[in-house]
Design a protein around this motif. Sequence first.
Motif, PDB file in Angstrom:
ATOM      1  N   MET A 128       0.826  -1.207   0.000  1.00  0.00           N
ATOM      2  CA  MET A 128       0.000   0.000   0.000  1.00  0.00           C
ATOM      3  C   MET A 128       0.862   1.260   0.000  1.00  0.00           C
ATOM      4  N   ASN A 129       1.952   1.251   0.753  1.00  0.00           N
ATOM      5  CA  ASN A 129       2.853   2.404   0.738  1.00  0.00           C
ATOM      6  C   ASN A 129       3.512   2.572  -0.624  1.00  0.00           C
ATOM      7  N   LYS A 130       3.864   1.467  -1.249  1.00  0.00           N
ATOM      8  CA  LYS A 130       4.443   1.527  -2.589  1.00  0.00           C
ATOM      9  C   LYS A 130       3.441   2.100  -3.578  1.00  0.00           C
ATOM     10  N   LEU A 131       2.178   1.743  -3.429  1.00  0.00           N
ATOM     11  CA  LEU A 131       1.151   2.263  -4.329  1.00  0.00           C
ATOM     12  C   LEU A 131       0.983   3.766  -4.155  1.00  0.00           C
ATOM     13  N   GLN A 132       1.058   4.245  -2.918  1.00  0.00           N
ATOM     14  CA  GLN A 132       0.980   5.685  -2.697  1.00  0.00           C
ATOM     15  C   GLN A 132       2.095   6.406  -3.446  1.00  0.00           C
ATOM     16  N   ALA A 155      -3.748   9.964  -0.804  1.00  0.00           N
ATOM     17  CA  ALA A 155      -4.303  10.131   0.543  1.00  0.00           C
ATOM     18  C   ALA A 155      -5.368   9.074   0.824  1.00  0.00           C
ATOM     19  N   ALA A 156      -6.204   8.796  -0.160  1.00  0.00           N
ATOM     20  CA  ALA A 156      -7.248   7.778   0.002  1.00  0.00           C
ATOM     21  C   ALA A 156      -6.636   6.398   0.233  1.00  0.00           C
ATOM     22  N   ILE A 157      -5.559   6.089  -0.481  1.00  0.00           N
ATOM     23  CA  ILE A 157      -4.876   4.807  -0.293  1.00  0.00           C
ATOM     24  C   ILE A 157      -4.338   4.709   1.127  1.00  0.00           C
ATOM     25  N   GLY A 158      -3.787   5.812   1.635  1.00  0.00           N
ATOM     26  CA  GLY A 158      -3.288   5.825   3.002  1.00  0.00           C
ATOM     27  C   GLY A 158      -4.383   5.552   4.014  1.00  0.00           C
ATOM     28  N   ALA A 159      -5.572   6.100   3.770  1.00  0.00           N
ATOM     29  CA  ALA A 159      -6.705   5.852   4.666  1.00  0.00           C
ATOM     30  C   ALA A 159      -7.136   4.388   4.596  1.00  0.00           C
ATOM     31  N   THR A 177      -5.534  -6.136   0.598  1.00  0.00           N
ATOM     32  CA  THR A 177      -5.940  -4.732   0.701  1.00  0.00           C
ATOM     33  C   THR A 177      -5.656  -3.961  -0.583  1.00  0.00           C
ATOM     34  N   PRO A 178      -4.506  -4.171  -1.250  1.00  0.00           N
ATOM     35  CA  PRO A 178      -4.310  -3.519  -2.555  1.00  0.00           C
ATOM     36  C   PRO A 178      -5.412  -3.827  -3.568  1.00  0.00           C
ATOM     37  N   LEU A 179      -5.956  -5.051  -3.555  1.00  0.00           N
ATOM     38  CA  LEU A 179      -7.055  -5.367  -4.467  1.00  0.00           C
ATOM     39  C   LEU A 179      -8.311  -4.597  -4.076  1.00  0.00           C
ATOM     40  N   PHE A 180      -8.505  -4.382  -2.790  1.00  0.00           N
ATOM     41  CA  PHE A 180      -9.585  -3.528  -2.315  1.00  0.00           C
ATOM     42  C   PHE A 180      -9.417  -2.139  -2.930  1.00  0.00           C
ATOM     43  N   ALA A 181      -8.176  -1.651  -2.950  1.00  0.00           N
ATOM     44  CA  ALA A 181      -7.890  -0.332  -3.526  1.00  0.00           C
ATOM     45  C   ALA A 181      -8.163  -0.294  -5.027  1.00  0.00           C
ATOM     46  N   VAL A 182      -7.831  -1.376  -5.729  1.00  0.00           N
ATOM     47  CA  VAL A 182      -8.120  -1.457  -7.168  1.00  0.00           C
ATOM     48  C   VAL A 182      -9.604  -1.226  -7.418  1.00  0.00           C
ATOM     49  N   ALA A 183     -10.430  -1.890  -6.616  1.00  0.00           N
ATOM     50  CA  ALA A 183     -11.878  -1.757  -6.772  1.00  0.00           C
ATOM     51  C   ALA A 183     -12.367  -0.377  -6.353  1.00  0.00           C
ATOM     52  N   ARG A 184     -11.946   0.076  -5.161  1.00  0.00           N
ATOM     53  CA  ARG A 184     -12.459   1.317  -4.602  1.00  0.00           C
ATOM     54  C   ARG A 184     -11.957   2.550  -5.358  1.00  0.00           C
ATOM     55  N   LEU A 185     -10.902   2.406  -6.146  1.00  0.00           N
ATOM     56  CA  LEU A 185     -10.412   3.532  -6.944  1.00  0.00           C
ATOM     57  C   LEU A 185     -11.523   4.131  -7.797  1.00  0.00           C
ATOM     58  N   SER A 186     -12.406   3.281  -8.315  1.00  0.00           N
ATOM     59  CA  SER A 186     -13.512   3.783  -9.135  1.00  0.00           C
ATOM     60  C   SER A 186     -14.445   4.658  -8.305  1.00  0.00           C
ATOM     61  N   GLY A 187     -14.726   4.236  -7.063  1.00  0.00           N
ATOM     62  CA  GLY A 187     -15.551   5.040  -6.177  1.00  0.00           C
ATOM     63  C   GLY A 187     -14.862   6.328  -5.779  1.00  0.00           C
ATOM     64  N   TRP A 188     -13.570   6.246  -5.475  1.00  0.00           N
ATOM     65  CA  TRP A 188     -12.823   7.458  -5.112  1.00  0.00           C
ATOM     66  C   TRP A 188     -12.867   8.497  -6.231  1.00  0.00           C
ATOM     67  N   CYS A 189     -12.627   8.042  -7.440  1.00  0.00           N
ATOM     68  CA  CYS A 189     -12.630   8.970  -8.580  1.00  0.00           C
ATOM     69  C   CYS A 189     -14.013   9.599  -8.761  1.00  0.00           C
TER      70      CYS A 189
END
Length: 456
Positions: free
Chosen positions: A147-151, A272-276, A410-422
């Motif tokens: 997750m930190n690498k993704l940020q 920032a969203a990834i950090g949360a 958790t990174p896969l969670f981020a892959v999915a939630r990225l659409s919601g964040w955007c």
Amino acid sequence: MVDLELNVKDAFIKEASEKLENIEEIPAETYKKYNVKRGLRNANNTGVVVGLTKVGEVIGYSVNEEKEKIPQEGKLYYRGYDIEDLVSNCEKENRFGFEEVAYLLLFGELPTEKQLGTFNAILGENRQLPANFATDTILTTPSRNIMNKLQRAILTMYSYDDNPDSTDIENVVKQSIHLLGCFPTMVAYAYQAQQAFFFDKSLHLHYPDKDGSTAENILRLIRPTGEYTDLEAKILDLCLILHAEHGGGNNSSFTTHLVSSSGTDTYSTIAAAIGALKGPKHGGANIAVIKMIEDLKRNVTDITDFAQVEDYLSRVLRKKANDNTGLVYGMGHAIYTLSDPRAKLLKEMARMLAIDKDRMESFLLCDFIEKKTPELRAEITGNDKPMCANVDLYSGFVYDALGIPTEIATPLFAVARLSGWCAHRLEELTIGKKLMRPAYKSVEPIKEYISIDKRK
């Protein structure tokens, strides 16, 4: 600048830290006095309403005139569409649905076949990372936590954008689609770099398939052979759909609104969203389920002997097993009471996967945890409020059955939630348009300045 001995530095930090730890806490009565909504929660534990959204809606209870929560069956809506309808139609037509959901969240309407085809083609063009990005940004500086690498990777994308700071809607849409396309590749390469650098594993880097879905690309990129079955990809696609959006009040989506309201760039906002999401109280909860099941299997000689499983769950609830928190992970939710619609949908697909992978024992274990935990909690703690399984209980099983490493849950969670964040970022830029500036009441008394020679 003075060079200090290591022991002097350590002693300084230790002393300063102890002072912070010994700072007198603010009494609970003081919070009540000033009507402070701690955690942005009301007295009945419902969330404080801080905004309006059209992106998603989460329903898990109603509130009566006495401000009491009335349990009800859970519902989840994306842009007004019931998640159960979205999923059932994709299953009925035997097609991938995450990209359609991403389109819906971003643009507020279901796409036509032509619109979806164009959207998929644009995503495909953006699957590949910029030239030398993988080497310079991901492989040369691997991280123990992906997750930190993704940020860092997201923030670095700023440097590859010709117009990174513009909050013009067309520009933000362009940035959003670009990130949706390449983010799965970032996750896969970050995982490969982590495994090679920290665990001496072989490095397997595949090129993404521009014609493949998001779910297909994830499985292709994380597996050494790049092979997967259609069932595996369709179940992962369902996981992505169910994690894509969960209202504007969840911690990472609220972070997106908060940071976007300052007028900052897309890359800073998503980082920032990834950090949360990384936090164990938010997206990291799915890993807690996986670790709990691993601990259960180490301490229960036969997982088909439900008497042994019940004893383990009892010890967990009594804070004598797993991490001694008293929490059965995968059970209970901040909003859902009688049921989590995501868990219900995923459970049915998980059953199919269990049959396909000959993992019915593990599936039935999750089913038993779901059914038995509320009864045990009521018996042991006296708390008989409704408690349902949440999506993490079955997503943990699905990831394990798919051979998806814990490190990228958790990174896969981020892959999915990225659409919601955007989608939430676009909403804040078009509708919000006001800097979020909540108040904090200072309760520190005013002090008289002391000159440095008189301080002790």
